[in-house]
Design an enzyme around this catalytic site. Structure first.
Site, short mmCIF file in Angstrom:
data_model
loop_
_atom_site.label_atom_id
_atom_site.label_comp_id
_atom_site.label_asym_id
_atom_site.label_seq_id
_atom_site.Cartn_x
_atom_site.Cartn_y
_atom_site.Cartn_z
N GLU A 1 0.80 -1.22 0.00
CA GLU A 1 0.00 0.00 0.00
C GLU A 1 0.84 1.27 0.00
OE1 GLU A 1 -2.46 -0.73 3.41
OE2 GLU A 1 -4.00 -1.71 2.23
N GLU B 1 7.46 -21.98 7.69
CA GLU B 1 7.85 -21.09 8.80
C GLU B 1 8.84 -21.73 9.75
OE1 GLU B 1 4.88 -21.12 12.44
OE2 GLU B 1 3.78 -20.67 10.60
#
Length: 271
Positions: free
Chosen positions: A81, A112
């Site tokens: 953004e 992960e």
């Protein structure tokens, strides 16, 4: 002493499946009201991190978000953004998620759990000591993130983190740990809820305050936003109308010519 994850402790509510929709919504809202207060308590650490980030970015540094699952997705979201909102290149705030872009939509098994992969991912960007690495993990125990932060710190790179548990292994690798203690989740262990909401708030605070400090906002307006749709062109045009007292059509033509409110206004005033 064993590390206790508050974010994994049993919900304060029980028999959720027996509740009405209204009861569930009211309960979730009650819990969500705790998030803003938890973030408020973390402001001194957020301020400390942002102050150091701004210094580094003025010298050409970048921000790297590191996370897995929900935390990784939120980092990628915030990074994505920055270009449309502040007109910055996409190379200045970068979100990395365990498992790569595939993991944005689908879980990648055991991604992960790899301690080395995070640092490998960072090295692809020629990371240096002007950069900042911010680990995001509600648990504070994600190996992908911890490994990356540990190596980054060894190389003199500023490290921060956002976690929902105090004194976590991840915080030990952070120069500036941000501990946002929101308590147990409504659905036990579902850190996409309060923890995710708080992470999003803090990420907004970090990048918005940084961009303001770097001069990407004027007054209270996004004068460097990208003109990617009709709504944003209209918004930018109205900013120029307010700033220069021009007719709407003239302001719009000026905006489209220069590509941003700031450039349009600066060019007009330089005549």
């Amino acid at each position: 002493m064993a590390f206790v994850k508050i974010s994994e402790q049993s919900s304060l509510y029980n028999d959720l499946e027996k509740k009405s929709v209204r009861e569930i919504l009211d309960d979730i809202n009650t819990e969500d009201q705790k998030v803003a207060l938890a973030v408020k308590a973390a402001i001194p650490q957020i301020e400390k991190l942002v102050t150091q980030i701004v210094e580094r970015m003025k010298q050409g540094g970048r921000i790297f978000y590191m996370g897995a699952g929900t935390s990784g997705r939120l980092g990628v979201l915030d990074a994505s953004e920055i270009p449309p909102t502040f007109g910055m290149p996409p190379t200045l705030v970068i979100g990395l998620i365990a498992g790569g872009d595939t993991a944005l939509r689908n879980p990648v098994e055991k991604a992960e759990d790899n301690t080395e992969k995070g640092w490998e991912d960072l090295q692809q960007y020629n990371i240096c000591d002007k950069d900042t690495v911010i680990g995001i993990a509600a648990s504070g125990t994600t190996p992908y993130v911890i490994g990356a932060m540990r190596e980054a710190r060894k190389h003199g790179i500023l490290t921060g983190c956002i976690t929902s548990n105090p004194d976590s292994p991840m915080a030990e690798e952070a120069d500036v740990p941000i501990e946002m203690i929101v308590g147990p989740e409504y659905v036990t262990g579902s850190s996409r809820m309060k923890s995710g909401t708080g992470q999003k708030m803090i990420l907004n605070m970090i990048t918005t305050s940084t961009m303001i400090q770097l001069g990407r906002v004027k007054g209270n307006k996004m004068v460097n936003m990208q003109l990617t749709n009709i709504k944003l062109v209209d918004r930018g045009t109205r900013m120029i109308v307010d700033e220069l007292n021009l007719p709407y059509d003239e302001a719009k033509a000026l905006l489209l010519l220069h590509g941003s409110v700031k450039k349009a206004v600066d060019s007009y005033r330089a005549k």
